[in-house]
Design a protein around this motif. Structure first.
Motif, PDB file in Angstrom:
ATOM      1  N   ASP A  99     125.658  97.285  37.841  1.00 44.73           N
ATOM      2  CA  ASP A  99     127.057  97.644  37.621  1.00 44.73           C
ATOM      3  C   ASP A  99     127.265  98.208  36.219  1.00 44.73           C
ATOM      4  N   ARG A 100     126.699  97.550  35.214  1.00 44.19           N
ATOM      5  CA  ARG A 100     126.866  98.010  33.831  1.00 44.19           C
ATOM      6  C   ARG A 100     126.043  99.258  33.547  1.00 44.19           C
ATOM      7  N   ASP A 102     125.061 101.611  35.665  1.00 41.21           N
ATOM      8  CA  ASP A 102     125.616 102.772  36.357  1.00 41.21           C
ATOM      9  C   ASP A 102     126.780 103.350  35.564  1.00 41.21           C
ATOM     10  N   GLU A 103     127.587 102.472  35.013  1.00 38.39           N
ATOM     11  CA  GLU A 103     128.724 102.893  34.196  1.00 38.39           C
ATOM     12  C   GLU A 103     128.262 103.659  32.960  1.00 38.39           C
ATOM     13  N   ALA A 104     127.094 103.274  32.417  1.00 28.91           N
ATOM     14  CA  ALA A 104     126.600 103.882  31.178  1.00 28.91           C
ATOM     15  C   ALA A 104     125.616 105.025  31.420  1.00 28.91           C
ATOM     16  N   TRP A 317     125.319  91.420  33.869  1.00 31.27           N
ATOM     17  CA  TRP A 317     126.164  92.450  33.261  1.00 31.27           C
ATOM     18  C   TRP A 317     126.043  92.423  31.740  1.00 31.27           C
ATOM     19  N   ASP A 321     124.730  95.251  29.173  1.00 35.78           N
ATOM     20  CA  ASP A 321     125.702  95.701  28.178  1.00 35.78           C
ATOM     21  C   ASP A 321     125.128  95.624  26.769  1.00 35.78           C
TER      22      ASP A 321
END
Length: 348
Positions: A99-100, A102-104, A317, A321
């Motif tokens: 999740d983290r 993919d966001e980055a 996560w 991060d």
């Protein structure tokens, strides 16, 4: 007919761009610009970025990530080593990581150690050879070989699911000794005095070993001891609990009785609960059960499991991060205790 179709497929495939240079030529930009677009760098005009991305899509170009890593000393991929996919806990950890990332704009490459430190060392060596942007590795115990490689790498390293005051780089997890102690206090407060233990091998699964140590030590502080215990050198799971529960009960000396059992994790506890249901052993009236993990399956049982919930998604996560933040020039904390939560349930 089929032969012509085959020829057409080959023709279409041969028209695809095989190199970054071909993409640059088709888009009429420099190779550096294409590289910046692929690495999501900011110094590219949005109009140019959109144009290059359209060319990449039209040509069906797939970048060689390994070649990019070797050229730039890093990649947009993170190495993630977990001990098992058969343990329901770790897919949730991976979900948090993905999740983290993919966001980055990063991707995870997964390795499975099967709780084997030498296998973990081999995975560490192989994965570090392609210069990942960072590495996430489960637990804080490693072979000398793996620890040496992790200490010298320039990539950020996060050890997860456990805590240490002196991590290789960073760690995110929970205090397993305290988690075991918390469950022991809960059972003692509820009035249980003859408590057994059933679970996976305590040496192979170091975190389970720490929980057992905290559980045992807290019982001793209350003037009690583990009445009977059984550790099985098998992959942790529901089957282990269901199949091994009769063996544990058979170890109870004649004329004695245990009133509660603490398990290495929820999967084993749920398996044991299924055995009790099949044998007419009432929970908690005849035998109390307590686990660790806070799995959904434990709370979905007819009698919800008493357990400790670990914050698995959050741990995953946070670990991702911290690597992303380090790569952006920030300085995340070295040690992060994600904590845990007692779920009283109804089996104890």
């Amino acid at each position: 007919m089929s032969e012509k179709k085959t020829v057409k497929r080959r023709t279409r495939r041969s028209q695809g761009a095989g190199t970054l240079s071909e993409v640059a030529q088709a888009a009429q930009v420099s190779e550096m610009t294409v590289s910046r677009v692929l690495r999501r760098k900011d110094k590219v005009a949005s109009k140019t970025r959109d144009h290059v991305l359209k060319v990449i899509k039209d040509l069906g170009y797939v970048p060689n990530r390994l070649a990019g890593a070797l050229a730039s000393s890093t990649s947009n991929q993170l190495a993630v080593i977990i001990p098992s996919l058969r343990n329901i806990v770790f897919p949730e950890v991976l979900s948090g990581i993905a999740d983290r990332l993919d966001e980055a704009g990063y991707q995870a490459v997964i390795g499975i150690s099967e709780y084997d430190l030498q296998r973990e060392a081999s995975l560490v060596e192989t994965m570090m050879s392609w210069r990942p942007a960072g590495i996430i590795v489960t637990n804080t115990q490693h072979s000398e070989e793996a620890a040496r490689i992790l200490r010298v790498t320039k990539s950020p390293v996060v050890e997860i699911m456990d805590l240490t005051e002196d991590p290789i780089d960073m760690c995110v997890g929970l205090d397993h000794h305290k988690a075991g102690a918390e469950m022991a206090r809960h059972l003692v407060t509820k009035g249980y005095r003859n408590i057994g233990y059933l679970g996976c091998d305590l040496i192979t699964d170091a975190a389970a070993g720490k929980r057992y140590s905290g559980f045992r030590d807290t019982l001793q502080e209350a003037g009690l001891s583990v009445a009977v215990s059984l550790s099985i050198d098998e992959p942790s799971g529901i089957g282990l609990g269901r199949n091994s529960m009769p063996e544990l009960l058979a170890k109870v000396p004649a004329g004695q009785k245990i009133d509660a059992v603490y398990f290495s994790n929820d999967a084993v506890a749920v398996g044991a609960q299924m055995y009790c249901m099949a044998e007419g052993i009432r929970t908690p009236e005849d035998l109390a059960l307590a686990g660790f993990s806070g799995l959904e399956v434990g709370q979905a049982m007819p009698v919800p499991l008493t357990t400790i919930r670990s914050k698995r998604f959050h741990v995953g996560w946070l670990s991702a991060d911290y690597i992303v933040r380090r790569l952006q020039g920030e300085d995340p904390p070295r040690v992060t205790d994600a904590g845990f939560e007692l779920i009283e349930g109804a089996t104890a």
